[in-house]
Structures are given as structure tokens and as C-alpha cells.
Design a protein around this motif. Structure first.
Motif, mmCIF file in Angstrom:
data_model
loop_
_atom_site.group_PDB
_atom_site.id
_atom_site.type_symbol
_atom_site.label_atom_id
_atom_site.label_comp_id
_atom_site.label_asym_id
_atom_site.label_seq_id
_atom_site.Cartn_x
_atom_site.Cartn_y
_atom_site.Cartn_z
ATOM 1 N N UNK A 10 0.335 -1.048 0.295
ATOM 2 C CA UNK A 10 0.195 0.263 0.067
ATOM 3 C C UNK A 10 1.056 1.052 0.095
ATOM 4 N N UNK A 11 2.141 1.598 -0.622
ATOM 5 C CA UNK A 11 3.113 2.585 -0.931
ATOM 6 C C UNK A 11 2.117 3.277 -1.320
ATOM 7 N N UNK A 12 2.570 4.914 -1.055
ATOM 8 C CA UNK A 12 1.908 6.158 -1.578
ATOM 9 C C UNK A 12 2.947 7.247 -1.923
ATOM 10 N N UNK A 13 3.302 7.672 -2.532
ATOM 11 C CA UNK A 13 4.209 8.683 -3.087
ATOM 12 C C UNK A 13 3.520 10.037 -3.663
ATOM 13 N N UNK A 27 -1.316 3.484 -3.894
ATOM 14 C CA UNK A 27 -1.711 1.913 -3.185
ATOM 15 C C UNK A 27 -1.343 0.794 -3.812
ATOM 16 N N UNK A 28 0.385 0.825 -4.178
ATOM 17 C CA UNK A 28 1.102 -0.094 -4.553
ATOM 18 C C UNK A 28 1.820 -0.941 -4.127
ATOM 19 N N UNK A 29 1.354 -2.306 -3.895
ATOM 20 C CA UNK A 29 1.848 -3.832 -3.671
ATOM 21 C C UNK A 29 2.718 -4.221 -4.384
ATOM 22 N N UNK A 30 3.722 -4.683 -4.033
ATOM 23 C CA UNK A 30 5.535 -5.378 -4.887
ATOM 24 C C UNK A 30 5.570 -6.629 -4.013
ATOM 25 N N UNK A 31 5.819 -7.256 -4.400
ATOM 26 C CA UNK A 31 7.006 -8.429 -3.828
ATOM 27 C C UNK A 31 8.179 -8.833 -5.350
ATOM 28 N N UNK A 32 9.449 -8.689 -5.039
ATOM 29 C CA UNK A 32 10.378 -8.757 -5.501
ATOM 30 C C UNK A 32 11.326 -10.358 -4.951
ATOM 31 N N UNK A 33 11.448 -11.315 -5.285
ATOM 32 C CA UNK A 33 12.372 -12.896 -4.621
ATOM 33 C C UNK A 33 13.712 -12.397 -5.133
ATOM 34 N N UNK A 34 14.662 -12.721 -4.486
ATOM 35 C CA UNK A 34 15.989 -12.878 -4.204
ATOM 36 C C UNK A 34 16.099 -14.084 -5.599
ATOM 37 N N UNK A 35 17.429 -13.087 -6.695
ATOM 38 C CA UNK A 35 17.691 -14.407 -7.992
ATOM 39 C C UNK A 35 16.657 -13.308 -8.909
ATOM 40 N N UNK A 64 2.469 3.031 3.525
ATOM 41 C CA UNK A 64 2.443 2.153 3.334
ATOM 42 C C UNK A 64 3.548 1.558 4.213
ATOM 43 N N UNK A 65 4.119 0.296 3.891
ATOM 44 C CA UNK A 65 5.446 0.137 4.013
ATOM 45 C C UNK A 65 6.411 -0.703 2.999
ATOM 46 N N UNK A 66 7.355 -0.168 3.870
ATOM 47 C CA UNK A 66 8.664 -1.424 2.914
ATOM 48 C C UNK A 66 9.498 -1.577 3.766
ATOM 49 N N UNK A 219 -0.130 5.689 -14.396
ATOM 50 C CA UNK A 219 -0.649 6.373 -13.670
ATOM 51 C C UNK A 219 -0.529 6.288 -11.675
ATOM 52 N N UNK A 220 0.905 5.724 -12.103
ATOM 53 C CA UNK A 220 1.456 5.523 -10.308
ATOM 54 C C UNK A 220 0.542 3.887 -9.903
ATOM 55 N N UNK A 221 0.045 3.964 -10.894
ATOM 56 C CA UNK A 221 -0.446 2.210 -9.890
ATOM 57 C C UNK A 221 0.132 1.107 -11.364
#
Length: 232
Positions: A10-13, A27-35, A64-66, A219-221
């Protein structure tokens, strides 16, 4: 050690334009794994570079949380973010940002000198990184004596010398011709094959297809998030 390298919820800027606050990320949700090798794409002004600056701890979200490697970095001070960035993140910009008065060797050694390392620790790491990006023979040259492609390789070596968990690149081919751009992307693919975690911001669809995963913003989404289909 968690396999989840980046977790954004839920990142907003927003950025102020006069008396108006323009929402850059919504309201960005994003996950990135190693590799993973992730390309972030989208039209100009869609928030690509803003996301990269947030992931690189160069800026902080409004809400939001990072998390980076399990560490909640959302509320850290500027100094705390700087220390974590030096320890865990390598960043490469479109404009290279090499220091003209320093040699190639000294440009790459700079992050380790900021850590207070001794020269006998620094030298083998710098020389190995320069060799890895095929500019070891230019270590005593100055940036003005290099081609654009060589300068970008030096910038990548500088980002790699601290052995970061995450390599972030903001339009790294934007100032290069197609031949040098292709060469840099081949280098990134090789680094990915060696296990590097890479996030690439690019407007070039051809280069985005080199990544194993493509994220498209509008548009930021988050508009789409797709894994590359491997051809058998």
C-alpha cells in the motif's frame, strides 16, 4: 535468510506542484524475490523512477510499508537509510554519475572507502569487479577518456563492488546508442545468470523483454505483472 527481498504494501507517494499535491504512486503492492530480474516499464510520468528511488531508499513513501530483506525501512531516518543502502543496494543511473577527477579505479573504490576499508581489502575487489564488466584494462583512465558504454560499465562495477543484495538500474541505456545499450543489457543478463537480483527501469520494450519478469505501471498504479514465458 528470507527469500523475499522486497515487500511493499500500500505504498503511496506524492509530490507538491505549487499548492497541489500530485500523486505519483498509488497503493502499490509489490514483492520481489532474491535472484529475480524485474523490468519496470510504462509511459513517461507513470512513476517508474519514483518506485526505483523508493526501493533504493533515496526517498521515502508518504504511507504504506516497505521491507528490504525482512527489515522494515518505512520509518528509518535519512542516515539509517543511507547506511542500509551502502550495505545492501547498488544503484546505477542513466547519467553515470562518475566523478570526473577520479580514475576509473578510484570511482569504483569509493563505496568501500566510505566504509573505512583498507586499501589491501579494496584493491582485489575493485579489480575483480572491473574485470567482470570488461573494463579492467581501463582502470587508470578517467571518465572523460571512456566511451558512454564503458562509463556505464564502470558505474555498474561501482554498484557491484559492495556485493549488494539488490541492483537497481534507472534507464541505464538511455544515454547510449543501440550497440552499447545491447552490450549493457547482455552484461545484466549475465549478472542475473550468476544469481544477482536486478530491478531495471526502462521505457524500451525490447530491453524489458530481457528480464524474467515485467511490471507495467500506469498513472502510479500497477497495471500488469507478468513472468516471461520461457521457450522450450
Amino acid at each position: 535468510m528470507t527469500d523475499l527481498l522486497i515487500e511493499a504494501r500500500a505504498i503511496c507517494k506524492s509530490f507538491r506542484q505549487g499548492e497541489v499535491a500530485a500523486l505519483a504512486i498509488q497503493q502499490l503492492d509489490l514483492q520481489i524475490r532474491r535472484g529475480e530480474f524485474v523490468a519496470i516499464t510504462g509511459p513517461s510520468g507513470c512513476g517508474k523512477s519514483t518506485v526505483l528511488h523508493l526501493l533504493g531508499l533515496l526517498d521515502s513513501a508518504d504511507s504504506g510499508q516497505l521491507k528490504l530483506a525482512g527489515i522494515d525501512v518505512s520509518t528509518l531516518s535519512m542516515d539509517q537509510r543511507s547506511r542500509i543502502r551502502n550495505q545492501h543496494i547498488g544503484i546505477v543511473f542513466q547519467a553515470f554519475h562518475l566523478i570526473d577527477r577520479l580514475s576509473v579505479y578510484d570511482n569504483v573504490a569509493l563505496p568501500l572507502r566510505h566504509r573505512g576499508w583498507k586499501e589491501q581489502q579494496i584493491r582485489p575487489l575493485v579489480q575483480q569487479c572491473l574485470a567482470d564488466v570488461d573494463v579492467g584494462h581501463r582502470q587508470d583512465f578517467f571518465p572523460s577518456q571512456l566511451s558512454g558504454g564503458q562509463q556505464q560499465r564502470v558505474a555498474i562495477a561501482r554498484a557491484l563492488v559492495t556485493d549488494p543484495d539488490l541492483l537497481l538500474l534507472d534507464e541505464p541505456t538511455g544515454n547510449l546508442d543501440s550497440k552499447n545499450g545491447d552490450s549493457v543489457l547482455q552484461l545484466l543478463q549475465r549478472l542475473h545468470q550468476q544469481g544477482r537480483s536486478i530491478v531495471l527501469v526502462t521505457h524500451d520494450a525490447r530491453y524489458a523483454r530481457c528480464a524474467s519478469r515485467q511490471i507495467q505501471l500506469l498513472d502510479g498504479r500497477l497495471l500488469s505483472d507478468q513472468q516471461r514465458q520461457e521457450v522450450a
